[in-house]
Design an enzyme around this catalytic site. Structure first.
Site, short mmCIF file in Angstrom:
data_model
loop_
_atom_site.label_atom_id
_atom_site.label_comp_id
_atom_site.label_asym_id
_atom_site.label_seq_id
_atom_site.Cartn_x
_atom_site.Cartn_y
_atom_site.Cartn_z
N LYS A 58 0.93 -1.05 -0.04
CA LYS A 58 -0.04 -0.05 -0.06
C LYS A 58 0.73 1.12 0.14
CE LYS A 58 -0.82 0.93 4.07
NZ LYS A 58 -1.09 0.16 5.21
N GLU A 104 -4.44 -5.47 -6.05
CA GLU A 104 -5.55 -5.43 -5.44
C GLU A 104 -5.42 -5.59 -3.80
OE1 GLU A 104 -9.01 -5.01 -4.74
OE2 GLU A 104 -9.42 -5.80 -6.78
N GLY A 125 -7.23 -5.20 1.91
CA GLY A 125 -6.95 -6.43 1.82
C GLY A 125 -8.13 -7.27 0.91
N GLY A 185 -5.26 -9.52 19.33
CA GLY A 185 -4.67 -9.64 18.04
C GLY A 185 -5.45 -8.76 16.99
N LYS A 201 -4.72 4.49 1.68
CA LYS A 201 -5.65 3.65 0.88
C LYS A 201 -6.51 4.77 0.17
CE LYS A 201 -5.33 -0.26 4.22
NZ LYS A 201 -5.95 -0.60 5.26
N GLY A 251 -5.20 -9.33 7.03
CA GLY A 251 -5.14 -10.60 7.53
C GLY A 251 -4.46 -11.29 6.33
#
Lengths: 391, 391
Positions: free
Chosen positions: B63, B87, B92, B145, B163, B260
């Site tokens: 990014k 992409e 994500g 997390g 972004k 993720g």
């Protein structure tokens, strides 16, 4: 090519651009892409087949065509080395065909749930927001142009089921027919069903669901209780949404207006640009382990049932007995609404009340068997309401 | 190519597949596509440039690279006749790059609003649901997390703004730099801000917005009050969403997990499949009337301001005077919270209270000018909270 040359389309086009000769595009070697927007199935099938055989690519917005005869057309397109695209055929402005076949191409899809009919979704939103009954909400929707004069295909689930068939073929590479979808409409719902759902912390949505299970693919389009904490429950009005579950992505959503002139144009033009840019569409590959739809009787879910019964002794017991001896285990049974005044004008009649039953997970077939018995109950008034309860 | 050959990756690969020689892929004529996942900007830029110059296509999930040096890379790719796809670099698992550049290619985009940082969105959801303060919610998110040990880039808006820059370039074909985004984080918010929003029927979201206006392109990433009836307000937890407004489609939504390992893999693999299938990416064409970002001071919005002040006479009047004489028109001014007990242990001190101000639409520059004056107020305690109010 148009059917009626004399219709005013609000466009100034040079003479000769509009014509009513179906063969002209097929026979013209300069035409590379045909866009089919005539609707209907037999004539559209013939037109698209002829275009493909004549070496043209095809873009179509025809949902019924792709649902009923898509597999034949895809095979023909492959044979002719040509492309057929149909983004506008599923949920208008929602870019779900590209989403499933391109953006999520690396995923093994495990399920999808979707709101695929804007008319039903608008009606359900209005009924929930205003407390209106089905007929009242429908009249308002027709007035505002959100429902057709004959809304049957929208409210009985047919339209959404056709779209689900197309989506599930793309998502699971499975052979699926319209009859594989467990189907129910919203036209039997009443204000009290939405009120009861609200009390349970749920919204009612005409949800289209495809689930990969060990027994096969479960397919349903039915009014469904969706938890209010589930953001799908918050998608109201004419908006459509498709939430796709994949092994890599988790859940991805595509949403937008499900119908309308401009959103459809957006999808048709995207397909045209894709064909013009020579982007080959991904076609669902035949999966290593083909998955088959489960018979509709084998659909397993929790169910919401609402019966209208005359309030006689034993009516609860009769219902509970029918359900229990059909192997349906009950989570709760509630006499819900107050006696309805207008039905009780004759003081001699016992009042009519609503009884709501929530079942544990059970097969739809058991419910069908039970229905054959409860239909014979003397105290039953009208058709009971059956909804799914989302897990 | 990996940095550390000795790291256990839980994979059994034949000898020689993993190596740590950056040049090997660049110099190998059999390699057709390079996938850059090393992160960072200067080394990644060099690697991607070398891959393109060596005739390879590039897929990247980087990014910061695309935000800072994307235009150079796209120009180089065009020069080399190669493709660069990214992409996974924006949100994500949300297929928004394909969505904007392919599915919505026929639209003139008029605006977009998005939730682009899952950590912030999780924190705001928890604060709203539990009444926890920022620090408490952050500690929980770190434990579970959902937040990094150093979450600054997530919570100060930097990540979402990078972004937004990429998305707005794609959507509007405009030259945009990071500095063009009016930026604010969620790290100054307190439980009472979310409570106050709720009383107003709003949710607080770290909303990334790009709006085409007559004056140019307005770009902001700031905590924003969003009406609860707006389904964007219902997108909670680590989910990301991009709602795109186009002249044809109306509004289309793309949503999914913003980060993720698996969702990123889903996006990287979709790009790989697209390159392998020879699908040329659409690149934003230079629009006929190029649009420029407006200076951040020219962003026009309604604002929510929350001041902590010692409750002395004239403090309301002082604030109102500063705002009024800065040309900021007030919709309401409310002494919101009860005196905070822990700050008032010394009975001699006047209590500290929160004052919430809602403005009418005003330019951010006026607020900046007013801030220079309110900072000098003796009664002010800490940094005031500034949020946008979505129309």
């Amino acid at each position: 090519m148009v059917r009626d040359l004399s219709k005013n389309r609000g466009l100034n086009l040079p003479d000769g651009v509009l014509h009513d000769d179906m063969r002209r595009a097929i026979d013209d070697p300069d035409v590379q892409i045909g866009v089919e927007l005539i609707g209907g199935v037999p004539a559209a099938f013939e037109l698209c087949s002829d275009l493909l055989r004549a070496g043209k690519h095809v873009v179509t917005a025809n949902k019924a065509l792709i649902c009923e005869r898509g597999p034949e057309l895809f095979a023909l397109a492959a044979e002719c080395g040509r492309t057929i695209r149909f983004e506008a055929g599923v949920a208008g402005g929602v870019p779900i065909v590209a989403g499933l076949t391109e953006s999520l191409a690396a995923n093994r899809i495990t399920g999808l749930r979707a709101i695929l009919n804007g008319t039903s979704n608008f009606l359900l939103s209005r009924m929930a927001d205003t407390g209106a009954g089905y007929a009242e909400a429908l009249a308002e929707a027709q007035e505002r142009g959100y429902a057709e004069a004959d809304p049957s295909m929208d409210v009985d689930g047919t339209d959404a089921a056709q779209k689900l068939v197309i989506l599930a073929r793309l998502a699971f590479g499975a052979e699926i027919a319209f009859q594989d979808v467990s189907l129910g409409g919203i036209d039997g719902l009443d204000a009290e069903d939405l009120q009861f759902a609200k009390e349970l912390g749920c919204a009612v949505k005409l949800l289209a669901v495809a689930n990969r299970t060990k027994r096969g693919l479960e397919l349903s389009v039915r009014p469904t209780l969706v938890r209010q904490t589930d953001a799908v429950g918050g998608i109201g009005g004419p908006m459509n949404v498709v939430a796709v579950r994949g092994d890599l992505v988790g859940e991805a959503w595509f949403a937008g207006p499900g119908a309308g002139r401009e959103p459809t144009a957006s999808a048709v033009l995207a397909d045209l640009l894709a064909v013009a840019a020579d982007r080959p569409p991904f076609h669902a590959a035949t999966p290593a382990e083909p998955i088959r739809p489960v018979p509709v009787d084998d659909l397993v879910s929790r169910f919401y049932l609402r019966f209208r019964v005359t309030d006689r002794p034993h009516v609860f017991a009769d219902l509970a007995d029918i359900l229990g001896s059909s192997g349906i285990s009950l989570a709760s049974i509630i006499q819900h609404a107050e006696p309805l005044a207008e039905e009780n004008e004759d003081d001699a009649d016992p009042p009519v009340v609503s009884v709501v039953v929530m079942t544990h997970r059970t097969a739809a077939g058991r419910l069908r068997a039970a229905a054959e018995r409860w239909e014979k109950l003397e105290s039953l008034r009208g058709e009971p309401v059956v909804m799914l309860v989302a897990d």
